[in-house]
Design a protein around this motif. Sequence first.
Motif, PDB file in Angstrom:
ATOM      1  N   ILE A 151       0.869  -1.170   0.000  1.00 33.98           N
ATOM      2  CA  ILE A 151       0.000   0.000   0.000  1.00 33.98           C
ATOM      3  C   ILE A 151       0.913   1.230   0.000  1.00 33.98           C
ATOM      4  CG2 ILE A 151      -1.743   1.305   1.254  1.00 33.98           C
ATOM      5  CD1 ILE A 151      -2.808  -1.270   0.022  1.00 33.98           C
ATOM      6  N   MET A 152       0.740   2.063  -0.999  1.00 37.05           N
ATOM      7  CA  MET A 152       1.583   3.242  -1.187  1.00 37.05           C
ATOM      8  C   MET A 152       0.771   4.486  -0.827  1.00 37.05           C
ATOM      9  SD  MET A 152       4.098   1.439  -2.419  1.00 37.05           S
ATOM     10  CE  MET A 152       5.252   2.723  -2.913  1.00 37.05           C
ATOM     11  N   VAL A 153       1.333   5.323   0.038  1.00 32.47           N
ATOM     12  CA  VAL A 153       0.593   6.493   0.534  1.00 32.47           C
ATOM     13  C   VAL A 153       1.428   7.754   0.358  1.00 32.47           C
ATOM     14  CG1 VAL A 153      -0.548   7.540   2.520  1.00 32.47           C
ATOM     15  CG2 VAL A 153      -0.609   5.053   2.220  1.00 32.47           C
ATOM     16  N   ARG A 154       0.792   8.788  -0.216  1.00 29.61           N
ATOM     17  CA  ARG A 154       1.402  10.110  -0.358  1.00 29.61           C
ATOM     18  C   ARG A 154       0.317  11.131  -0.078  1.00 29.61           C
ATOM     19  NH1 ARG A 154       3.864  11.583  -6.115  1.00 29.61           N
ATOM     20  NH2 ARG A 154       1.640  11.610  -6.614  1.00 29.61           N
ATOM     21  N   GLY A 155       0.366  11.705   1.121  1.00 28.97           N
ATOM     22  CA  GLY A 155      -0.701  12.626   1.509  1.00 28.97           C
ATOM     23  C   GLY A 155      -2.030  11.886   1.575  1.00 28.97           C
ATOM     24  N   ALA A 196      -6.973  -6.366  -5.179  1.00 28.30           N
ATOM     25  CA  ALA A 196      -8.164  -5.511  -5.148  1.00 28.30           C
ATOM     26  C   ALA A 196      -8.885  -5.640  -3.806  1.00 28.30           C
ATOM     27  CB  ALA A 196      -9.104  -5.881  -6.294  1.00 28.30           C
ATOM     28  N   ARG A 197      -8.950  -6.853  -3.284  1.00 27.53           N
ATOM     29  CA  ARG A 197      -9.594  -7.061  -1.978  1.00 27.53           C
ATOM     30  C   ARG A 197      -8.815  -6.361  -0.871  1.00 27.53           C
ATOM     31  NH1 ARG A 197     -10.723 -13.522  -2.947  1.00 27.53           N
ATOM     32  NH2 ARG A 197     -12.687 -13.295  -4.099  1.00 27.53           N
ATOM     33  N   THR A 198      -7.496  -6.446  -0.937  1.00 26.95           N
ATOM     34  CA  THR A 198      -6.679  -5.753   0.056  1.00 26.95           C
ATOM     35  C   THR A 198      -6.890  -4.248  -0.032  1.00 26.95           C
ATOM     36  OG1 THR A 198      -4.999  -7.502  -0.023  1.00 26.95           O
ATOM     37  CG2 THR A 198      -4.321  -5.370   0.876  1.00 26.95           C
ATOM     38  N   ALA A 199      -6.939  -3.725  -1.243  1.00 27.84           N
ATOM     39  CA  ALA A 199      -7.171  -2.294  -1.437  1.00 27.84           C
ATOM     40  C   ALA A 199      -8.472  -1.855  -0.767  1.00 27.84           C
ATOM     41  CB  ALA A 199      -7.191  -1.966  -2.927  1.00 27.84           C
ATOM     42  N   GLY A 293       8.921   9.100  -6.211  1.00 28.20           N
ATOM     43  CA  GLY A 293       7.570   9.657  -6.173  1.00 28.20           C
ATOM     44  C   GLY A 293       7.136  10.153  -4.813  1.00 28.20           C
ATOM     45  N   GLY A 294       7.934   9.865  -3.779  1.00 26.56           N
ATOM     46  CA  GLY A 294       7.603  10.362  -2.447  1.00 26.56           C
ATOM     47  C   GLY A 294       6.503   9.602  -1.746  1.00 26.56           C
ATOM     48  N   PHE A 295       6.203   8.380  -2.194  1.00 29.33           N
ATOM     49  CA  PHE A 295       5.189   7.554  -1.534  1.00 29.33           C
ATOM     50  C   PHE A 295       5.816   6.786  -0.371  1.00 29.33           C
ATOM     51  CE2 PHE A 295       3.006   8.259  -5.504  1.00 29.33           C
ATOM     52  CZ  PHE A 295       1.653   8.211  -5.173  1.00 29.33           C
ATOM     53  N   ALA A 296       5.081   6.667   0.721  1.00 28.03           N
ATOM     54  CA  ALA A 296       5.463   5.747   1.793  1.00 28.03           C
ATOM     55  C   ALA A 296       4.947   4.369   1.413  1.00 28.03           C
ATOM     56  CB  ALA A 296       4.861   6.197   3.119  1.00 28.03           C
ATOM     57  N   ALA A 297       5.784   3.348   1.583  1.00 27.78           N
ATOM     58  CA  ALA A 297       5.417   1.984   1.197  1.00 27.78           C
ATOM     59  C   ALA A 297       5.132   1.149   2.446  1.00 27.78           C
ATOM     60  CB  ALA A 297       6.538   1.353   0.380  1.00 27.78           C
ATOM     61  N   TYR A 298       3.934   0.580   2.517  1.00 27.04           N
ATOM     62  CA  TYR A 298       3.561  -0.276   3.637  1.00 27.04           C
ATOM     63  C   TYR A 298       3.393  -1.700   3.132  1.00 27.04           C
ATOM     64  CZ  TYR A 298       2.739   4.195   5.893  1.00 27.04           C
ATOM     65  OH  TYR A 298       2.892   5.460   6.398  1.00 27.04           O
ATOM     66  N   GLY A 299       4.221  -2.591   3.636  1.00 28.01           N
ATOM     67  CA  GLY A 299       4.155  -3.966   3.181  1.00 28.01           C
ATOM     68  C   GLY A 299       5.514  -4.629   3.281  1.00 28.01           C
TER      69      GLY A 299
END
Length: 332
Positions: A151-155, A196-199, A293-299
């Motif tokens: 899961i990639m998060v940026r803002g 998709a289910r995880t998303a 890209g400045g995304f935080a990566a969770y996983g």
Amino acid sequence: MFENLIEILKANPRKIVYTEGADARILSAAARLKKDGFLTPVLVGNVGEVKAAAKKGGFDIEGLAILDPATYPGMDEMVEKMVELRKGKMTADECRAALSKGNYFGTMLVKMGAADALLGGATYSTADTVRPALQLVKTKKGANLVSSCFIMVRGEEMLAMGDCAINIDYQDKLDKEGNVVLSAAAQLAEVAVETARTAKVFGMEPKVAMLSYSTKGSGKGAGVDLVREATAIAKEKAPDVAIDGEMQFDAAVSPVVGQLKFPGSPVAGYANTFIFPEIQSGNIGYKIAQRLGGFAAYGPILQGLNAPINDLSRGCDAEEVYQMSIITAALA
């Protein structure tokens, strides 16, 4: 993202077991979770060693369960259950030896209902976390393989990417007579549906792009055929999910390019869930998003198992352990 997951855990209390209970990073996260009160940590390890490490680091773990395989009162029952699960592949002595290690012991705690989820890998390799899970917890009904998602998060922006950590590539699985029992395309399609289910667990409405070097037949080759076939299977398996492909990355993320190359697609130009055709491109892709890209990566978040079991990077810090604990437990 974490506020939503914490609310889930407050409404659904969970226990999470850590296979490396004496590790300072684990103890830091466990102490913080104990203070927060929405998740119950269970630490695996020698009681004296765990308490000494906690004292050295100044971590308050008073009242948390510390389970030592060497003194666990239910070990005989655990060995018997593991022998049954291994179906003749391991003797009782071999099972007892395996269960003396935190990765197997912790996994069996989940299998036997003493914990809801597991987080390991602070010192164990990914293989040493995944192997016990496959042998003991096993894949859930309808699942043919374990895969992973980041899961990639940026803002406020959130993306899902799979599989970037587990499946090196996809090959047809054959029986002894050489007949295909599970095609490569079916495996890739399963990764797409599971991702998709995880998303969805993370509050996303997945728009799944099946990535390739081709968009809607612009390129040729076995890799393109694989993604195209997987797309068709994934659509059939999950008709309620927006899935499309094969498509190039620019077509997946740029509305102008996407609708030019793939007109009418509900995904092209608007994708938020990306399925890579093999691990090499997946690993490169998520790390480009993370570093440039400045995304935080969770996983990696493991998919397809009967219970949430996740793997930490051996280079993780206490904050990552805390965050992955919340993610893992919320999946339960």
